[in-house]
Design a protein around this motif. Structure first.
Motif, PDB file in Angstrom:
ATOM      1  N   MET A 122      14.513 -22.170  24.352  1.00  0.00           N
ATOM      2  CA  MET A 122      15.557 -22.594  25.280  1.00  0.00           C
ATOM      3  C   MET A 122      15.146 -23.883  25.997  1.00  0.00           C
ATOM      4  O   MET A 122      15.942 -24.826  26.129  1.00  0.00           O
ATOM      5  CB  MET A 122      15.833 -21.478  26.294  1.00  0.00           C
ATOM      6  CG  MET A 122      16.983 -21.753  27.249  1.00  0.00           C
ATOM      7  SD  MET A 122      16.484 -22.619  28.752  1.00  0.00           S
ATOM      8  CE  MET A 122      15.554 -21.329  29.573  1.00  0.00           C
ATOM      9  N   LEU A 123      13.893 -23.948  26.457  1.00  0.00           N
ATOM     10  CA  LEU A 123      13.422 -25.155  27.129  1.00  0.00           C
ATOM     11  C   LEU A 123      13.334 -26.325  26.156  1.00  0.00           C
ATOM     12  O   LEU A 123      13.570 -27.477  26.537  1.00  0.00           O
ATOM     13  CB  LEU A 123      12.053 -24.889  27.763  1.00  0.00           C
ATOM     14  CG  LEU A 123      12.029 -23.867  28.906  1.00  0.00           C
ATOM     15  CD1 LEU A 123      10.614 -23.657  29.414  1.00  0.00           C
ATOM     16  CD2 LEU A 123      12.929 -24.309  30.055  1.00  0.00           C
ATOM     17  N   GLN A 180       9.051 -28.548  13.478  1.00  0.00           N
ATOM     18  CA  GLN A 180       8.889 -29.650  14.431  1.00  0.00           C
ATOM     19  C   GLN A 180       7.457 -30.159  14.375  1.00  0.00           C
ATOM     20  O   GLN A 180       6.511 -29.376  14.222  1.00  0.00           O
ATOM     21  CB  GLN A 180       9.217 -29.165  15.849  1.00  0.00           C
ATOM     22  CG  GLN A 180       9.110 -30.226  16.928  1.00  0.00           C
ATOM     23  CD  GLN A 180       9.136 -29.611  18.321  1.00  0.00           C
ATOM     24  OE1 GLN A 180       8.449 -28.642  18.592  1.00  0.00           O
ATOM     25  NE2 GLN A 180       9.940 -30.186  19.206  1.00  0.00           N
ATOM     26  N   SER A 181       7.276 -31.457  14.502  1.00  0.00           N
ATOM     27  CA  SER A 181       5.930 -32.034  14.478  1.00  0.00           C
ATOM     28  C   SER A 181       5.176 -31.672  15.756  1.00  0.00           C
ATOM     29  O   SER A 181       5.779 -31.424  16.799  1.00  0.00           O
ATOM     30  CB  SER A 181       6.002 -33.555  14.333  1.00  0.00           C
ATOM     31  OG  SER A 181       6.631 -34.131  15.472  1.00  0.00           O
ATOM     32  N   ALA A 182       3.839 -31.656  15.652  1.00  0.00           N
ATOM     33  CA  ALA A 182       2.985 -31.345  16.807  1.00  0.00           C
ATOM     34  C   ALA A 182       1.800 -32.303  16.806  1.00  0.00           C
ATOM     35  O   ALA A 182       0.666 -31.907  16.518  1.00  0.00           O
ATOM     36  CB  ALA A 182       2.522 -29.892  16.751  1.00  0.00           C
ATOM     37  N   PRO A 183       2.029 -33.580  17.126  1.00  0.00           N
ATOM     38  CA  PRO A 183       0.950 -34.577  17.020  1.00  0.00           C
ATOM     39  C   PRO A 183      -0.211 -34.328  17.965  1.00  0.00           C
ATOM     40  O   PRO A 183      -1.367 -34.546  17.596  1.00  0.00           O
ATOM     41  CB  PRO A 183       1.665 -35.900  17.335  1.00  0.00           C
ATOM     42  CG  PRO A 183       2.898 -35.510  18.086  1.00  0.00           C
ATOM     43  CD  PRO A 183       3.313 -34.188  17.542  1.00  0.00           C
ATOM     44  N   SER A 184       0.058 -33.877  19.189  1.00  0.00           N
ATOM     45  CA  SER A 184      -1.030 -33.658  20.150  1.00  0.00           C
ATOM     46  C   SER A 184      -1.947 -32.528  19.687  1.00  0.00           C
ATOM     47  O   SER A 184      -3.175 -32.651  19.733  1.00  0.00           O
ATOM     48  CB  SER A 184      -0.456 -33.328  21.537  1.00  0.00           C
ATOM     49  OG  SER A 184       0.353 -34.376  22.014  1.00  0.00           O
ATOM     50  N   GLU A 208       2.672 -26.878  24.297  1.00  0.00           N
ATOM     51  CA  GLU A 208       3.872 -26.974  25.129  1.00  0.00           C
ATOM     52  C   GLU A 208       4.281 -28.423  25.335  1.00  0.00           C
ATOM     53  O   GLU A 208       5.479 -28.735  25.387  1.00  0.00           O
ATOM     54  CB  GLU A 208       3.617 -26.287  26.471  1.00  0.00           C
ATOM     55  CG  GLU A 208       3.524 -24.767  26.379  1.00  0.00           C
ATOM     56  CD  GLU A 208       3.764 -24.099  27.713  1.00  0.00           C
ATOM     57  OE1 GLU A 208       3.803 -24.810  28.743  1.00  0.00           O
ATOM     58  OE2 GLU A 208       3.931 -22.861  27.746  1.00  0.00           O
ATOM     59  N   THR A 209       3.295 -29.317  25.448  1.00  0.00           N
ATOM     60  CA  THR A 209       3.612 -30.741  25.572  1.00  0.00           C
ATOM     61  C   THR A 209       4.381 -31.242  24.355  1.00  0.00           C
ATOM     62  O   THR A 209       5.366 -31.985  24.473  1.00  0.00           O
ATOM     63  CB  THR A 209       2.323 -31.563  25.753  1.00  0.00           C
ATOM     64  OG1 THR A 209       1.630 -31.125  26.919  1.00  0.00           O
ATOM     65  CG2 THR A 209       2.637 -33.045  25.886  1.00  0.00           C
ATOM     66  N   ASP A 210       3.949 -30.829  23.166  1.00  0.00           N
ATOM     67  CA  ASP A 210       4.631 -31.242  21.934  1.00  0.00           C
ATOM     68  C   ASP A 210       6.030 -30.642  21.839  1.00  0.00           C
ATOM     69  O   ASP A 210       6.991 -31.325  21.460  1.00  0.00           O
ATOM     70  CB  ASP A 210       3.812 -30.814  20.715  1.00  0.00           C
ATOM     71  CG  ASP A 210       2.619 -31.723  20.465  1.00  0.00           C
ATOM     72  OD1 ASP A 210       2.696 -32.910  20.842  1.00  0.00           O
ATOM     73  OD2 ASP A 210       1.611 -31.256  19.916  1.00  0.00           O
ATOM     74  N   MET A 211       6.156 -29.364  22.167  1.00  0.00           N
ATOM     75  CA  MET A 211       7.440 -28.687  22.008  1.00  0.00           C
ATOM     76  C   MET A 211       8.487 -29.200  22.986  1.00  0.00           C
ATOM     77  O   MET A 211       9.671 -29.296  22.648  1.00  0.00           O
ATOM     78  CB  MET A 211       7.263 -27.181  22.199  1.00  0.00           C
ATOM     79  CG  MET A 211       6.452 -26.497  21.105  1.00  0.00           C
ATOM     80  SD  MET A 211       6.373 -24.730  21.334  1.00  0.00           S
ATOM     81  CE  MET A 211       8.089 -24.280  21.007  1.00  0.00           C
ATOM     82  N   LEU A 212       8.067 -29.533  24.205  1.00  0.00           N
ATOM     83  CA  LEU A 212       9.018 -29.874  25.264  1.00  0.00           C
ATOM     84  C   LEU A 212       9.151 -31.377  25.476  1.00  0.00           C
ATOM     85  O   LEU A 212       9.805 -31.796  26.431  1.00  0.00           O
ATOM     86  CB  LEU A 212       8.586 -29.201  26.574  1.00  0.00           C
ATOM     87  CG  LEU A 212       8.411 -27.678  26.500  1.00  0.00           C
ATOM     88  CD1 LEU A 212       8.006 -27.120  27.858  1.00  0.00           C
ATOM     89  CD2 LEU A 212       9.688 -27.007  26.022  1.00  0.00           C
ATOM     90  N   ARG A 213       8.549 -32.170  24.619  1.00  0.00           N
ATOM     91  CA  ARG A 213       8.650 -33.616  24.761  1.00  0.00           C
ATOM     92  C   ARG A 213      10.024 -34.101  24.320  1.00  0.00           C
ATOM     93  O   ARG A 213      10.498 -33.755  23.238  1.00  0.00           O
ATOM     94  CB  ARG A 213       7.555 -34.296  23.932  1.00  0.00           C
ATOM     95  CG  ARG A 213       7.577 -35.815  23.996  1.00  0.00           C
ATOM     96  CD  ARG A 213       6.285 -36.380  23.448  1.00  0.00           C
ATOM     97  NE  ARG A 213       5.994 -35.890  22.114  1.00  0.00           N
ATOM     98  CZ  ARG A 213       6.441 -36.468  21.009  1.00  0.00           C
ATOM     99  NH1 ARG A 213       7.220 -37.539  21.082  1.00  0.00           N
ATOM    100  NH2 ARG A 213       6.130 -35.982  19.823  1.00  0.00           N
ATOM    101  N   ARG A 255       9.613 -28.547  33.977  1.00  0.00           N
ATOM    102  CA  ARG A 255       8.761 -29.253  34.920  1.00  0.00           C
ATOM    103  C   ARG A 255       7.322 -29.141  34.455  1.00  0.00           C
ATOM    104  O   ARG A 255       6.979 -28.314  33.604  1.00  0.00           O
ATOM    105  CB  ARG A 255       8.894 -28.696  36.335  1.00  0.00           C
ATOM    106  CG  ARG A 255       8.671 -27.214  36.471  1.00  0.00           C
ATOM    107  CD  ARG A 255       8.296 -26.826  37.886  1.00  0.00           C
ATOM    108  NE  ARG A 255       6.979 -27.331  38.222  1.00  0.00           N
ATOM    109  CZ  ARG A 255       6.389 -27.127  39.398  1.00  0.00           C
ATOM    110  NH1 ARG A 255       7.019 -26.461  40.337  1.00  0.00           N
ATOM    111  NH2 ARG A 255       5.181 -27.593  39.641  1.00  0.00           N
ATOM    112  N   GLN A 256       6.455 -29.971  35.005  1.00  0.00           N
ATOM    113  CA  GLN A 256       5.059 -29.995  34.596  1.00  0.00           C
ATOM    114  C   GLN A 256       4.386 -28.661  34.902  1.00  0.00           C
ATOM    115  O   GLN A 256       4.632 -28.036  35.935  1.00  0.00           O
ATOM    116  CB  GLN A 256       4.316 -31.121  35.320  1.00  0.00           C
ATOM    117  CG  GLN A 256       2.857 -31.252  34.933  1.00  0.00           C
ATOM    118  CD  GLN A 256       2.155 -32.344  35.727  1.00  0.00           C
ATOM    119  OE1 GLN A 256       2.772 -32.980  36.578  1.00  0.00           O
ATOM    120  NE2 GLN A 256       0.881 -32.560  35.456  1.00  0.00           N
ATOM    121  N   LEU A 257       3.530 -28.232  33.977  1.00  0.00           N
ATOM    122  CA  LEU A 257       2.794 -26.987  34.163  1.00  0.00           C
ATOM    123  C   LEU A 257       1.844 -27.138  35.346  1.00  0.00           C
ATOM    124  O   LEU A 257       1.136 -28.140  35.466  1.00  0.00           O
ATOM    125  CB  LEU A 257       2.011 -26.636  32.901  1.00  0.00           C
ATOM    126  CG  LEU A 257       1.516 -25.203  32.779  1.00  0.00           C
ATOM    127  CD1 LEU A 257       2.687 -24.253  32.569  1.00  0.00           C
ATOM    128  CD2 LEU A 257       0.530 -25.075  31.625  1.00  0.00           C
TER     129      LEU A 257
END
Length: 655
Positions: A306-307, A504-508, A481-486, A325-327
């Motif tokens: 959802m996010l 979905q790509s996950a470069p980080s 989470e950074t990759d998913m929510l970017r 929002r930021q973790l």
């Protein structure tokens, strides 16, 4: 294409009255929309085929390099044998010792040649079998994968374009730098300051009340069932409706939990006015999950998907607020309040956050360690308190860092204990009769062919890699989470062979995994098998699936280690002693039987339809371990597991 998107969006209002390609219910010619969807399907299939081909080429290149190294070893052995034979010919009066030395060299060379021939035959047979299976599947199955591209109408360009991938990597690096902050020069990776960047802050009492509301709302939500479906209707409208429904459920539950606050929340029935409330409640759910991996197993996936959808600019425009929002990590919390100096007090921080393991120690020693730990916490809270940072805030940060140590105790330490047993019962150069780790492709389900020495190193490096991943799990979770929510990180919905998944790509996460893999390879000195890391393909579709895979490592190893440690206690019972002696020959033989079977068939490349989806790649090693777990009921030591309290590979062991 932008004009076409507007036309298509305008036509969504009539979707319930007329099907695509029809005119008032009458059959009509193929519409532009159907052409658009067909093109997207073809692009997605081509991208998936390209990814599979790339992985296959990488693995074959690594396999060829390994064969080249093996051939060089054989050549060196042959040169040694040739030199020894020349010396024998030049010296007719050779002694028996010299003849025995030449014979030993010959036997060594012959064994290596036999191993090489056996492995080559098994690999060729396996490839022929995979090819035959693929041909049968292609003939019987519909190869057209149903795909719905996310944000296809807004940005119909190819998601597999190399330039776009490079831009996404650069954006990910910028986002990572922006959210994590710059790392101080010379800061060791194991320092408390570095660890605190990725350790979430423990939930307060009031936040736990909100967590119950979030869990209840996600439990009844059908978000993924409504959104992740194949439909020609506007996906943005479905996403918008489902997010508003979830927010409405949360608002209603808030009224039931606290009537006064709930009334304030729904007074104007405008979710945008309460954006901060929804951001906070979604963020604390993410924090809680990272700190408690065994909780929210189904709810967390709904929340993250959802996010992920809410990060789309078009959805934000419909909602009129951001859901993400930021973790809230320990580092961010202390940085906001000027308390980072506490993290540099390494000696006190180590004592205040250390795990106290009882084991077989006397009670007075445990009580002494507890008092020392409490004293260190009190000293830190008094020394670093300020007008912006209370003693209670400092204790919350210390407890949060302690939570990470607790995670390592229950998730990384079992890997260490298993490695200890592995070193205790197996050696690289020799093995006891009947306890060889050698495996052969095509026998007992194995896809790999390794002699004892090669399998020894293969198992050890896999366990070492799992240990490093468990050590860095909080960091990897943060980056996932950074990759998913970017924003701008597109995904496509496609059938990966295990149902519809978001690819979905996950470069980080990919960069972090390459760093971990590099450290392990440097520490071990050599590498057996493939070093391909699957991310953003049909094997590991996205970063959430990656995290889910590796959080299951302790669920596999914990029960095995628990059984090995429980065996001496079972042996005290006369009846069980008779059973263990009669079946295995004693506790040590029973342990070795369990370990040798696990080290063979939990690392034999099995568990998938072909070599490139399992085999010896990084993720294929875990696939083989899952396959071993599924066959435990057929093992000779199954009853030993049941007697030791095993109930399943789901984190539950009853002792």
């Amino acid at each position: 294409m932008s004009q076409l998107a507007h036309v298509l969006d305008a036509a969504d209002g009539d979707a319930d009255h007329a099907q695509p390609g029809t005119n008032g219910g009458e059959p009509g010619p193929t519409t532009a929309y159907e052409d658009h969807v067909a093109r997207l399907k073809a692009e997605a299939e081509a991208q998936d085929a390209q990814n599979r081909l790339r992985v296959a080429q990488e693995q074959l290149a690594e396999y060829a390099a390994q064969k080249e190294a093996d051939a060089n070893d054989l050549l060196q052995e042959a040169e040694k044998l040739k030199d020894a034979l020349r010396q024998l010919l030049e010296q007719p009066g050779s002694t028996a010792g010299e003849l025995q030395q030449v014979a030993q060299l010959f036997n060594t060379l012959r064994e290596k040649v036999v191993d090489a021939v056996t492995e080559a035959r098994a690999f060729a047979a396996q490839q022929q079998s995979d090819l035959a299976t693929l041909k049968r599947s292609s003939a019987q199955a519909d190869l057209h994968t149903d795909v719905e591209m996310k944000r296809a109408r807004d940005e119909p360009g190819s998601s597999g374009d190399a330039e776009e991938a490079e831009e996404e990597d650069e954006e990910a690096e910028e986002a990572e730098r922006g959210t994590i902050g710059s790392q101080p020069a010379g800061l060791p990776s194991t320092s408390f300051a570095e660890r605190a960047r990725y350790i979430p802050l423990r939930l307060t009492h009031d936040e736990r009340k909100l967590l119950r509301l979030l869990e209840s709302a996600l439990n009844v939500s059908e978000y993924t069932d409504k959104v992740d479906i194949l439909s020609w209707r506007s996906k943005n409208q479905r996403i918008h409706a489902q997010i508003k429904d979830l927010c409405a459920i949360l608002s209603g539950l808030m009224v039931a939990a606290d009537y006064k606050k709930g009334q304030e929340l729904i007074r104007d029935r405008n979710f945008a006015d309460n954006a901060e409330f929804f951001q906070d409640i979604f963020e604390l759910g993410r924090r809680y999950k990272i700190l408690n991996p065994d909780k929210m197993r189904s709810e967390y996936g709904k929340l993250m998907y959802m996010l992920m959808d809410s990060a789309e600019p078009a959805i934000q425009e419909l909602l009129e607020f951001r859901c993400v929002r930021q973790l809230r990590t320990v580092y961010v919390f202390l940085e906001e309040r000027g308390g980072l100096a506490m993290l540099e007090d390494a000696a006190l921080m180590h004592t205040a956050t250390a795990e106290i393991v009882a084991g077989d120690r006397p009670r007075h020693e445990i009580q002494r360690d507890i008092k020392v730990k409490e004293k260190a916490r009190e000293t830190l809270s008094r020394r670093y308190r300020s007008s912006r940072l209370s003693e209670e805030d400092i204790l919350t940060c210390i407890y949060s860092l302690s939570d990470n140590n607790s995670y390592l105790l229950f998730n990384r330490d079992p890997i260490d204990r298993f490695i200890h047993y592995f070193h205790r019962y197996f050696k690289a150069d020799t093995h006891e009769p009947g306890y060889s780790l050698a495996i052969q492709g095509g026998r007992d389900g194995a896809r790999l062919t390794h002699n004892h020495e090669r399998q020894y190193h293969y198992v050890l490096q896999s366990l070492t890699l799992w240990r490093e991943i468990s050590t860095e799990m909080f960091k990897l979770w943060y980056l996932a989470e950074t990759d998913m929510l970017r924003e701008g990180n597109h995904y496509r919905l496609c059938d990966t062979g295990q149902g519809l998944n978001r690819v979905q790509s996950a470069p980080s996460v990919g960069r972090a995994m390459q760093q971990i893999l590099g450290r392990v390879q440097q520490r071990i000195g050599s590498w057996v098998g493939s070093s391909v890391v699957h991310l953003g393909d049909h094997n590991v579709p996205n970063a959430l699936m990656f995290i889910d895979k590796y959080t299951q490592v302790p669920r596999i190893l914990n029960p095995v280690v628990a059984v090995l440690e429980e065996l001496p206690k079972l042996y005290r019972d006369p009846n069980l002693r008779a059973y263990i002696d009669g079946t295995f020959g004693g506790v040590e033989q029973c342990r070795k039987s369990i370990l040798v079977d696990f080290c063979r068939h939990a690392f034999d490349g099995s568990g998938a339809d072909n070599f490139f989806d399992a085999g010896s790649c990084i993720d294929g090693r875990l696939t083989s371990a899952w396959n071993w777990c599924s066959k435990l009921e057929k093992k000779s030591y199954y009853h030993v597991f049941k007697l030791a309290g095993w109930s399943g590979f789901d984190g539950e062991v009853k002792s």
